[in-house]
Design a protein around this motif. Structure first.
Motif, PDB file in Angstrom:
ATOM      1  N   LEU A   3       5.856  -7.868  48.666  1.00  0.00           N
ATOM      2  CA  LEU A   3       6.403  -7.038  47.831  1.00  0.00           C
ATOM      3  C   LEU A   3       6.956  -7.410  46.619  1.00  0.00           C
ATOM      4  O   LEU A   3       6.889  -7.042  45.315  1.00  0.00           O
ATOM      5  CB  LEU A   3       7.385  -6.179  48.606  1.00  0.00           C
ATOM      6  N   ALA A   4       7.627  -8.656  46.695  1.00  0.00           N
ATOM      7  CA  ALA A   4       8.323  -9.306  45.571  1.00  0.00           C
ATOM      8  C   ALA A   4       7.253  -9.735  44.402  1.00  0.00           C
ATOM      9  O   ALA A   4       7.343  -9.616  43.324  1.00  0.00           O
ATOM     10  CB  ALA A   4       8.987 -10.457  45.893  1.00  0.00           C
ATOM     11  N   ASN A   5       6.063 -10.314  44.767  1.00  0.00           N
ATOM     12  CA  ASN A   5       4.826 -10.640  44.079  1.00  0.00           C
ATOM     13  C   ASN A   5       4.453  -9.381  43.367  1.00  0.00           C
ATOM     14  O   ASN A   5       3.969  -9.665  42.198  1.00  0.00           O
ATOM     15  CB  ASN A   5       3.638 -11.261  45.009  1.00  0.00           C
ATOM     16  N   ALA A   6       4.287  -8.288  44.226  1.00  0.00           N
ATOM     17  CA  ALA A   6       3.753  -7.155  43.650  1.00  0.00           C
ATOM     18  C   ALA A   6       4.490  -6.432  42.384  1.00  0.00           C
ATOM     19  O   ALA A   6       4.183  -6.116  41.410  1.00  0.00           O
ATOM     20  CB  ALA A   6       3.323  -6.009  44.656  1.00  0.00           C
ATOM     21  N   LEU A   7       5.832  -6.492  42.791  1.00  0.00           N
ATOM     22  CA  LEU A   7       6.709  -5.943  41.546  1.00  0.00           C
ATOM     23  C   LEU A   7       6.824  -6.868  40.467  1.00  0.00           C
ATOM     24  O   LEU A   7       7.130  -6.645  39.343  1.00  0.00           O
ATOM     25  CB  LEU A   7       8.380  -5.904  42.214  1.00  0.00           C
ATOM     26  N   ASP A   8       6.909  -8.212  40.776  1.00  0.00           N
ATOM     27  CA  ASP A   8       6.991  -9.276  39.733  1.00  0.00           C
ATOM     28  C   ASP A   8       5.770  -8.929  38.783  1.00  0.00           C
ATOM     29  O   ASP A   8       5.930  -8.976  37.498  1.00  0.00           O
ATOM     30  CB  ASP A   8       6.867 -10.530  40.182  1.00  0.00           C
ATOM     31  N   ASP A   9       4.522  -8.632  39.254  1.00  0.00           N
ATOM     32  CA  ASP A   9       3.470  -8.408  38.408  1.00  0.00           C
ATOM     33  C   ASP A   9       3.530  -7.418  37.577  1.00  0.00           C
ATOM     34  O   ASP A   9       3.135  -7.137  36.704  1.00  0.00           O
ATOM     35  CB  ASP A   9       2.250  -8.491  39.429  1.00  0.00           C
ATOM     36  N   ALA A  10       4.285  -6.284  38.289  1.00  0.00           N
ATOM     37  CA  ALA A  10       4.341  -4.971  37.751  1.00  0.00           C
ATOM     38  C   ALA A  10       5.243  -4.823  36.329  1.00  0.00           C
ATOM     39  O   ALA A  10       5.063  -4.091  35.581  1.00  0.00           O
ATOM     40  CB  ALA A  10       4.427  -3.822  38.530  1.00  0.00           C
ATOM     41  N   PHE A  11       6.228  -5.446  36.579  1.00  0.00           N
ATOM     42  CA  PHE A  11       7.413  -5.126  35.927  1.00  0.00           C
ATOM     43  C   PHE A  11       8.179  -6.484  35.067  1.00  0.00           C
ATOM     44  O   PHE A  11       8.907  -6.107  34.195  1.00  0.00           O
ATOM     45  CB  PHE A  11       8.364  -4.515  36.611  1.00  0.00           C
ATOM     46  N   VAL A  12       7.728  -7.323  35.577  1.00  0.00           N
ATOM     47  CA  VAL A  12       8.718  -8.677  34.684  1.00  0.00           C
ATOM     48  C   VAL A  12       8.112  -8.581  33.368  1.00  0.00           C
ATOM     49  O   VAL A  12       7.101  -8.513  33.078  1.00  0.00           O
ATOM     50  CB  VAL A  12       8.218 -10.178  35.601  1.00  0.00           C
ATOM     51  N   GLY A  13       9.378  -8.801  32.326  1.00  0.00           N
ATOM     52  CA  GLY A  13       9.198  -9.017  31.027  1.00  0.00           C
ATOM     53  C   GLY A  13       8.931  -7.335  30.322  1.00  0.00           C
ATOM     54  O   GLY A  13       9.170  -7.450  28.998  1.00  0.00           O
ATOM     55  N   SER A  14       8.918  -6.419  31.107  1.00  0.00           N
ATOM     56  CA  SER A  14       9.045  -5.244  30.884  1.00  0.00           C
ATOM     57  C   SER A  14      10.585  -4.388  30.642  1.00  0.00           C
ATOM     58  O   SER A  14      11.471  -4.757  31.609  1.00  0.00           O
ATOM     59  CB  SER A  14       8.226  -3.833  31.265  1.00  0.00           C
ATOM     60  N   ARG A  15      10.985  -3.605  29.669  1.00  0.00           N
ATOM     61  CA  ARG A  15      12.048  -2.766  29.996  1.00  0.00           C
ATOM     62  C   ARG A  15      11.816  -1.476  30.654  1.00  0.00           C
ATOM     63  O   ARG A  15      10.511  -0.862  30.375  1.00  0.00           O
ATOM     64  CB  ARG A  15      12.604  -2.302  28.594  1.00  0.00           C
ATOM     65  N   VAL A  16      12.386  -1.000  31.882  1.00  0.00           N
ATOM     66  CA  VAL A  16      12.037  -0.082  32.516  1.00  0.00           C
ATOM     67  C   VAL A  16      12.735   1.147  32.623  1.00  0.00           C
ATOM     68  O   VAL A  16      14.123   0.936  32.213  1.00  0.00           O
ATOM     69  CB  VAL A  16      11.588  -0.719  33.932  1.00  0.00           C
ATOM     70  N   ARG A  17      12.484   2.256  33.048  1.00  0.00           N
ATOM     71  CA  ARG A  17      13.287   3.354  33.266  1.00  0.00           C
ATOM     72  C   ARG A  17      13.715   3.174  34.948  1.00  0.00           C
ATOM     73  O   ARG A  17      12.993   2.892  35.493  1.00  0.00           O
ATOM     74  CB  ARG A  17      12.589   4.649  33.245  1.00  0.00           C
ATOM     75  N   VAL A  18      14.975   3.278  35.108  1.00  0.00           N
ATOM     76  CA  VAL A  18      15.574   3.120  36.346  1.00  0.00           C
ATOM     77  C   VAL A  18      16.336   4.254  36.650  1.00  0.00           C
ATOM     78  O   VAL A  18      17.015   4.798  36.109  1.00  0.00           O
ATOM     79  CB  VAL A  18      16.324   1.862  36.569  1.00  0.00           C
ATOM     80  N   SER A  19      16.056   5.225  37.913  1.00  0.00           N
ATOM     81  CA  SER A  19      16.468   6.416  38.359  1.00  0.00           C
ATOM     82  C   SER A  19      16.794   6.428  39.765  1.00  0.00           C
ATOM     83  O   SER A  19      16.189   5.509  40.540  1.00  0.00           O
ATOM     84  CB  SER A  19      15.748   7.509  37.853  1.00  0.00           C
ATOM     85  N   SER A  20      17.727   7.421  40.035  1.00  0.00           N
ATOM     86  CA  SER A  20      17.649   7.590  41.580  1.00  0.00           C
ATOM     87  C   SER A  20      17.523   9.079  41.843  1.00  0.00           C
ATOM     88  O   SER A  20      18.606   9.974  41.888  1.00  0.00           O
ATOM     89  CB  SER A  20      19.287   7.113  42.095  1.00  0.00           C
ATOM     90  N   PRO A  21      16.212   9.514  42.073  1.00  0.00           N
ATOM     91  CA  PRO A  21      16.172  10.855  42.402  1.00  0.00           C
ATOM     92  C   PRO A  21      16.652  11.561  43.422  1.00  0.00           C
ATOM     93  O   PRO A  21      17.395  12.882  43.372  1.00  0.00           O
ATOM     94  CB  PRO A  21      14.541  11.172  42.578  1.00  0.00           C
ATOM     95  N   GLN A  22      17.095  10.919  44.419  1.00  0.00           N
ATOM     96  CA  GLN A  22      17.973  11.300  45.734  1.00  0.00           C
ATOM     97  C   GLN A  22      19.346  11.380  45.165  1.00  0.00           C
ATOM     98  O   GLN A  22      20.037  12.440  45.695  1.00  0.00           O
ATOM     99  CB  GLN A  22      17.551  10.331  46.545  1.00  0.00           C
ATOM    100  N   GLY A  23      19.555  10.555  44.226  1.00  0.00           N
ATOM    101  CA  GLY A  23      21.301  10.643  43.739  1.00  0.00           C
ATOM    102  C   GLY A  23      22.027   9.538  44.224  1.00  0.00           C
ATOM    103  O   GLY A  23      23.215   9.206  43.847  1.00  0.00           O
ATOM    104  N   ARG A  24      21.842   8.713  45.407  1.00  0.00           N
ATOM    105  CA  ARG A  24      22.752   7.830  46.035  1.00  0.00           C
ATOM    106  C   ARG A  24      22.751   6.557  45.180  1.00  0.00           C
ATOM    107  O   ARG A  24      23.872   5.832  45.635  1.00  0.00           O
ATOM    108  CB  ARG A  24      22.319   7.534  47.516  1.00  0.00           C
ATOM    109  N   PHE A  25      22.135   6.339  44.389  1.00  0.00           N
ATOM    110  CA  PHE A  25      21.974   5.226  43.454  1.00  0.00           C
ATOM    111  C   PHE A  25      22.105   5.416  42.050  1.00  0.00           C
ATOM    112  O   PHE A  25      22.054   4.655  41.200  1.00  0.00           O
ATOM    113  CB  PHE A  25      20.917   4.479  43.937  1.00  0.00           C
ATOM    114  N   ALA A  26      22.589   6.647  41.779  1.00  0.00           N
ATOM    115  CA  ALA A  26      22.323   7.154  40.430  1.00  0.00           C
ATOM    116  C   ALA A  26      23.308   6.543  39.795  1.00  0.00           C
ATOM    117  O   ALA A  26      23.035   6.014  38.253  1.00  0.00           O
ATOM    118  CB  ALA A  26      22.852   8.746  40.545  1.00  0.00           C
ATOM    119  N   GLU A  27      24.627   6.217  39.702  1.00  0.00           N
ATOM    120  CA  GLU A  27      25.548   5.580  38.776  1.00  0.00           C
ATOM    121  C   GLU A  27      24.911   4.175  38.516  1.00  0.00           C
ATOM    122  O   GLU A  27      25.077   3.902  37.242  1.00  0.00           O
ATOM    123  CB  GLU A  27      26.852   5.334  39.689  1.00  0.00           C
ATOM    124  N   SER A  28      24.523   3.342  39.542  1.00  0.00           N
ATOM    125  CA  SER A  28      23.991   1.947  39.375  1.00  0.00           C
ATOM    126  C   SER A  28      22.789   2.294  38.430  1.00  0.00           C
ATOM    127  O   SER A  28      22.492   1.306  37.638  1.00  0.00           O
ATOM    128  CB  SER A  28      23.629   1.334  40.465  1.00  0.00           C
TER     129      SER A  28
END
Length: 275
Positions: free
Chosen positions: A10-35
């Motif tokens: 999983l770490a390898n896959a996430l690394d390939d997908a996102f490293v070097g990119s500015r990303v949108r981070v959200s918490s649709p459920q709401g429990r991680f919304a502040e962070s």
């Protein structure tokens, strides 16, 4: 609970997908919304695993720490992703990929110091280049705990779960109930080398395959194993089935709140164990 190889994949896959990119981070459920709000628009600088823990590193000393636990999933897809389905604790998205985290035991915003504090309490991870097997041996070689307990102790070895525990003990014909202090140093090195090879193959294939070529279905003329965990194994979840090596019925016993599987003939009571 996913074992260490799953987190490294999983770490390898996430690394390939996102490293070097500015990303949108959200918490649709709401429990991680502040962070999530603090990370939205930040750059991903690295993704790595240590044992059963996953870390997504962002710029400015910010890290998402994830532990999937028993039911957690982190699903990766292509494109920006549509409306999230189910209880999505965390979504990381770019124009090219997205990842949805559901049901984790832990999803927290940490600093690098907090990551170092956690990993400092864990044993060596066989899948990491910085792993030191002697650090685990110093614990095992003086412990009165059974091998079956020690191999599952994340402070001794990070990333080993119930499947690798049972299969390692079988492959090395070891009594699961023998105390760690009775294990020989050479035996430990053989276990470590085998563990590194097996888990490394698991990262490549996404399966836990532990049977040797002579015991594979084609070689033995038997049907392949059918199990939601996948892979060919010797004893894990094979209670009452004949051992692939000797034909003795595989046994199961609850040990430290987890099911332990072993062959009572191939893994006889060790003569080193006090009577």
């Amino acid at each position: 609970m996913p074992e260490g190889h799953t987190l490294h994949r999983l770490a390898n896959a996430l690394d390939d997908a996102f490293v070097g990119s500015r990303v949108r981070v959200s918490s649709p459920q709401g429990r991680f919304a502040e962070s999530a709000g603090l990370l939205d628009g930040a750059e991903v600088v690295g993704c790595e695993a240590y044992g059963k823990h996953l870390f997504v590193d962002f710029d400015a000393d910010r890290v998402i720490h994830v532990h999937l636990g028993l039911i957690g999933t982190f699903d990766l897809g292509s494109g920006p992703g549509g409306l999230p389905r189910g209880e999505v604790r965390l979504r990381i998205a770019s124009p090219h990929a997205y990842a949805d985290l559901r049901g984790p035991t832990a999803c927290e915003l940490w600093t690098c110091d907090q990551v170092e504090a956690l990993t400092g309490r864990l044993g060596p991870d066989p899948l990491r280049d910085d792993a030191d097997p002697d650090r685990a041996w110093r614990r095992i070689g003086r412990s009165r705990a059974p091998l079956a307990t020690l191999l599952m102790d994340q402070s001794v070895i990070a990333g080993v779960g119930n499947v690798y525990r049972a299969e390692l003990l079988f492959r090395h014909r070891l009594d699961p109930f023998m105390e760690g202090r009775l294990l020989r140093r050479r035996e430990w090195q053989d276990i470590w080398d085998d563990l590194c090879a097996l888990m490394g193959e698991g990262v490549k294939t996404g399966r836990i395959d532990t049977v040797r070529p002579e015991h594979e279905p084609e070689a033995m003329g038997r049907e392949p194993r059918v199990d939601d965990h996948g892979g060919e194994v010797y004893v894990y979840r094979r209670t009452g089935a004949p051992c692939h090596v000797c034909g003795t019925r595989v046994r199961r016993e609850v040990h430290a709140s987890r099911n332990l599987f072993w062959c009572p003939r191939c893994q006889r009571r060790s003569r080193r164990r006090p009577k």
